[in-house]
Design a protein around this motif. Structure first.
Motif, PDB file in Angstrom:
ATOM      1  N   UNK A 178      -2.673  -3.312  -4.598  1.00  0.00           N
ATOM      2  CA  UNK A 178      -1.593  -3.185  -3.619  1.00  0.00           C
ATOM      3  C   UNK A 178      -0.337  -2.620  -4.276  1.00  0.00           C
ATOM      4  N   UNK A 179       0.532  -2.068  -3.452  1.00  0.00           N
ATOM      5  CA  UNK A 179       1.847  -1.698  -3.937  1.00  0.00           C
ATOM      6  C   UNK A 179       2.585  -2.961  -4.351  1.00  0.00           C
ATOM      7  N   UNK A 180       3.333  -2.880  -5.418  1.00  0.00           N
ATOM      8  CA  UNK A 180       4.030  -4.047  -5.946  1.00  0.00           C
ATOM      9  C   UNK A 180       4.856  -4.714  -4.854  1.00  0.00           C
ATOM     10  N   UNK A 212      -0.131  -3.773  -8.126  1.00  0.00           N
ATOM     11  CA  UNK A 212      -0.579  -5.093  -8.559  1.00  0.00           C
ATOM     12  C   UNK A 212      -1.978  -5.354  -8.011  1.00  0.00           C
ATOM     13  N   UNK A 213      -2.581  -6.428  -8.511  1.00  0.00           N
ATOM     14  CA  UNK A 213      -3.913  -6.832  -8.058  1.00  0.00           C
ATOM     15  C   UNK A 213      -3.817  -8.149  -7.302  1.00  0.00           C
ATOM     16  N   UNK A 214      -4.644  -8.289  -6.288  1.00  0.00           N
ATOM     17  CA  UNK A 214      -4.721  -9.538  -5.533  1.00  0.00           C
ATOM     18  C   UNK A 214      -6.191  -9.934  -5.414  1.00  0.00           C
ATOM     19  N   UNK A 231     -11.788 -10.848   8.831  1.00  0.00           N
ATOM     20  CA  UNK A 231     -11.142 -12.125   9.124  1.00  0.00           C
ATOM     21  C   UNK A 231     -10.241 -12.556   7.976  1.00  0.00           C
ATOM     22  N   UNK A 232     -10.689 -12.305   6.751  1.00  0.00           N
ATOM     23  CA  UNK A 232      -9.869 -12.638   5.582  1.00  0.00           C
ATOM     24  C   UNK A 232      -8.582 -11.827   5.591  1.00  0.00           C
ATOM     25  N   UNK A 233      -8.703 -10.533   5.844  1.00  0.00           N
ATOM     26  CA  UNK A 233      -7.518  -9.670   5.885  1.00  0.00           C
ATOM     27  C   UNK A 233      -6.584 -10.102   7.009  1.00  0.00           C
ATOM     28  N   UNK A 234      -7.153 -10.445   8.148  1.00  0.00           N
ATOM     29  CA  UNK A 234      -6.337 -10.904   9.275  1.00  0.00           C
ATOM     30  C   UNK A 234      -5.566 -12.173   8.928  1.00  0.00           C
ATOM     31  N   UNK A 243       0.421  -7.374   3.579  1.00  0.00           N
ATOM     32  CA  UNK A 243       0.574  -6.369   4.630  1.00  0.00           C
ATOM     33  C   UNK A 243      -0.495  -5.302   4.389  1.00  0.00           C
ATOM     34  N   UNK A 244      -1.436  -5.123   5.316  1.00  0.00           N
ATOM     35  CA  UNK A 244      -2.500  -4.136   5.104  1.00  0.00           C
ATOM     36  C   UNK A 244      -1.988  -2.743   4.769  1.00  0.00           C
ATOM     37  N   UNK A 245      -0.786  -2.415   5.198  1.00  0.00           N
ATOM     38  CA  UNK A 245      -0.226  -1.103   4.883  1.00  0.00           C
ATOM     39  C   UNK A 245       0.067  -0.948   3.390  1.00  0.00           C
TER      40      UNK A 245
END
Length: 295
Positions: A178-180, A212-214, A231-234, A243-245
């Motif tokens: 993800x973006x930091x 970064x990593x999640x 469902x996990x992302x939601x 934020x999915x973006x």
């Protein structure tokens, strides 16, 4: 084909046993490393399981680069956590304990790769016929003069007496690049029933690149309906964790035997059951290194 010894399974246990005994490995998965295998996301090698340990000395013989790491730890509805993650367990595995001092093996990918380069890896599916015979798909019957080191799941070996009593919890492990989004490393442990996931580890590991990593762990019973990634992302979005973006890349993988329950009983004069899956023990990285590494 005839071999003196052989190791079935190319996870960390199998690789270390192979290195110390000079035995070839049979591994049917496309990559070695087991749950510590990694994939490339945007040219960056990232493991599915974050290699956090509680000692600076783990795998030192193999050039481990270990760094003490701090997290902001948030625990939500802790009293319900065990029931959510593993209802049949008395305690959670040590690798799900994120309290106290934590150390990150920064080069676990290199360790796995180097171990794999120094041992013979046979890509094939293997079934144990008897303590001295293996049936493989590509190489036919393989005769073993000395030992079979079996690090595959104990549930798949016919001579485990109480095989049907061995239970496990499965997990879907998701890794997002993800973006930091924050400065501090963070761990969120959520025992609530309203979220599909139970553990989120946010690691600010590539600050120079602004990413970064999640790592997100969700546990379920394989006999029930599998948890869906959407469902996990939601849930992550609803909890304002992600934020999915902001997601640049992601990978997801189901670990069938993530948490092991029960006790395997093996007949005498049988194959040598080893490792997390062979001994059916919830070994941590430290446990495996202590058992199978000279130091």
């Amino acid at each position: 084909m005839k071999l003196e010894n052989i190791v079935i399974g190319g996870g960390l246990s199998g690789l270390l046993i192979s290195a110390s005994t000079n035995s070839p490995i049979i591994e049917e998965q496309p990559s070695i490393g087991g749950i510590l295998s990694f994939s490339q996301l945007d040219g960056t090698n990232i493991p599915f399981i974050l290699p956090l340990v509680k000692s600076r000395e783990v795998l030192s013989r193999y050039g481990a680069k270990i760094e003490k790491i701090s997290f902001d730890l948030d625990i939500i509805k802790e009293r319900y956590l065990l029931k959510k993650v593993c209802p049949l367990c008395e305690d959670l595995p040590i690798w799900l304990n994120f309290q106290g001092d934590l150390y990150l093996i920064k080069n676990i990918n290199d360790i796995i790769s180097n171990l794999g380069k120094n041992v013979q890896v046979i890509k094939d599916h293997a079934e144990v016929v008897d303590p001295y015979t293996i049936k493989s798909r590509r190489h036919g019957m393989i005769k073993i003069e000395n030992k079979i080191f079996y690090t595959a799941p104990a549930t798949s070996y016919s001579n485990v007496i109480n095989r049907d009593e061995l239970k496990f919890r499965s997990s879907i492990i998701s890794v997002f690049v993800v973006r930091k989004i924050q400065e501090n490393n963070r761990i969120i442990i959520d025992g609530g029933s309203s979220t599909s996931f139970s553990h989120v580890i946010y690691l600010n590991d590539f600050p120079e690149r602004g990413i970064s990593s999640m790592f997100v762990y969700a546990f379920f019973d394989m006999s029930s309906k599998q948890i869906e990634l959407r469902n996990i992302i939601s849930d992550l979005k609803r909890q304002k964790i992600l934020n999915p973006d902001q997601v640049l890349f992601f990978r997801s993988k189901v670990i069938k035997e993530a948490i092991l329950i029960g006790e395997p009983l093996v007949k005498l004069a049988d194959v040598t059951m080893e490792g997390r899956l062979g001994k059916w023990k919830n070994f941590s990285i430290e446990d495996i290194a202590r058992l199978y590494s000279p130091c």
